[in-house]
Design a protein around this motif. Sequence first.
Motif, mmCIF file in Angstrom:
data_model
loop_
_atom_site.group_PDB
_atom_site.id
_atom_site.type_symbol
_atom_site.label_atom_id
_atom_site.label_comp_id
_atom_site.label_asym_id
_atom_site.label_seq_id
_atom_site.Cartn_x
_atom_site.Cartn_y
_atom_site.Cartn_z
ATOM 1 N N ILE A 1 4.548 2.815 2.181
ATOM 2 C CA ILE A 1 5.279 3.987 1.692
ATOM 3 C C ILE A 1 4.318 5.166 1.655
ATOM 4 O O ILE A 1 3.156 5.012 1.283
ATOM 5 N N ILE A 2 4.817 6.342 2.035
ATOM 6 C CA ILE A 2 4.036 7.574 1.928
ATOM 7 C C ILE A 2 4.831 8.552 1.070
ATOM 8 O O ILE A 2 5.999 8.834 1.358
ATOM 9 N N ILE A 3 4.216 9.009 0.000
ATOM 10 C CA ILE A 3 4.849 10.002 -0.873
ATOM 11 C C ILE A 3 4.212 11.354 -0.570
ATOM 12 O O ILE A 3 3.001 11.525 -0.732
ATOM 13 N N LYS B 1 0.840 -1.202 0.000
ATOM 14 C CA LYS B 1 0.000 0.000 0.000
ATOM 15 C C LYS B 1 0.874 1.250 0.000
ATOM 16 O O LYS B 1 1.862 1.320 0.728
ATOM 17 N N ILE B 2 0.472 2.235 -0.804
ATOM 18 C CA ILE B 2 1.151 3.533 -0.860
ATOM 19 C C ILE B 2 0.124 4.639 -0.651
ATOM 20 O O ILE B 2 -0.966 4.592 -1.234
ATOM 21 N N LEU B 3 0.473 5.601 0.151
ATOM 22 C CA LEU B 3 -0.325 6.820 0.289
ATOM 23 C C LEU B 3 0.419 7.953 -0.395
ATOM 24 O O LEU B 3 1.553 8.261 -0.037
ATOM 25 N N PHE B 4 -0.216 8.559 -1.404
ATOM 26 C CA PHE B 4 0.369 9.699 -2.118
ATOM 27 C C PHE B 4 -0.380 10.948 -1.664
ATOM 28 O O PHE B 4 -1.576 11.076 -1.904
ATOM 29 N N ILE B 5 0.319 11.861 -0.989
ATOM 30 C CA ILE B 5 -0.293 13.106 -0.516
ATOM 31 C C ILE B 5 0.014 14.194 -1.544
ATOM 32 O O ILE B 5 1.157 14.634 -1.678
ATOM 33 N N HIS B 6 -1.010 14.613 -2.274
ATOM 34 C CA HIS B 6 -0.820 15.557 -3.377
ATOM 35 C C HIS B 6 -0.760 16.999 -2.878
ATOM 36 O O HIS B 6 -1.119 17.302 -1.739
ATOM 37 N N ASP B 7 -0.327 17.874 -3.787
ATOM 38 C CA ASP B 7 -0.183 19.299 -3.456
ATOM 39 C C ASP B 7 -1.148 20.125 -4.303
ATOM 40 O O ASP B 7 -2.299 20.299 -3.940
#
Length: 294
Positions: free
Chosen positions: A245-247, A158-164
Motif C-alpha cells: 500500500i502507498i499512502i 509493507k506500507i509507504l507513506f509519502i508525507h507532505d
Amino acid sequence: MKAEYECIGCIIKHTQSLIEKADKTNKISSEKKFEDYKKVISDLIKNLEYGKRPIELSVSQYDSIYELYGKQDFFINEKTNANQIFLEMYDDLFYFIMNSENPLKTAAKLSAISNIIDYGVKNSFGELEFEIETMAKKRKFAIDDFKSFNEKLKTAKKILFIHDNAGEIVLDKLFIKTIKKFYPDIIIYSAVRSAPIINDATLKDTDEINLKELSIPIESGSVYPGTIFEKTNETFKNIFEKSDIIISKGQGNFEGLNKTCEKIYFILTAKCSVVSQELNVKVGEFVFKRDVVI
C-alpha cells in the motif's frame, strides 16, 4: 494530471511570496527584487509547456530562487512551530481517535483535515484541537475509498507513506500509530523531501516529532514540492515497488502521482479549482481516493 492555465497564475503569485520571504533574511533592495522577480518569471515562461504536471511547471521557479538566494530553509521557524503545536495535542487526539466509532477512518480524516490548517494558527485554550475534532465528526470524505483500503490492510506487509508538510506530519503520525495499533506487524516507511523546500517535511521534521518510533523515515530524493516519480532516488523507487500500500498525502503529491499506480491511496484536501475539477469535488472537500490507472 495536466497543468491548466490557472496554474501559471498560481506559480507567479507564489514567486512573489518566496521573494518576500527571502527579503526578510537577505534585505533585498527594491531594484534587485524587481530584477529577481523578472528573472524567475522569465525562466518560468521558457519552461512552460502544455501537458506537463503543475509541479513540473514550478521546477524552474525553485531552481531560479535557489540560484538567486541559495538553498536556504526560509520556513524553518514556521515548520518547527507547527510541529510543536500539533505535538501538544497529539495524545488528546489519539484518545479521540481510539474512542471514535471507526478509529482507522477517523485517523485518516484527521490527516486530511491537517492539510488545510493555516501555519499561523495557535491552539489557544484548545480551540484548534476542538475545531479539528468537530470537523472529524461532521465532515465526510467527498471521495471515499476507505473500504478498499481497509481490506488491503488485512494482508499488507509493507506500507509507504509519502508525507507532505511539516506540522501536519504529526497528524500523519497519528494515522500511522492507529494502523500499527491494529496491525502491529506491518512495516511502514515514511518518505519526506531530501532538501528544505517551502514548508514540506524533511528528515529534520521526522526527528522533531520522533516519527522513527513508529515508522522508518527515508528521503524520497525529491527537492521540489510534491513527488515526481522520475526524480526520486533508488531507495524510494525500490520501497515504492515493494510496498503493498502507498499512502500519498497532500495536493502536491497527488499532482505528481495521480494515475500512476493502483496501490496508491491519496489523502488530501482539494485546495484549488484545477485539482477539484480533476477529482470532481468542491474546493475544500476532503478526499480519500484509490488511484486509477487509465
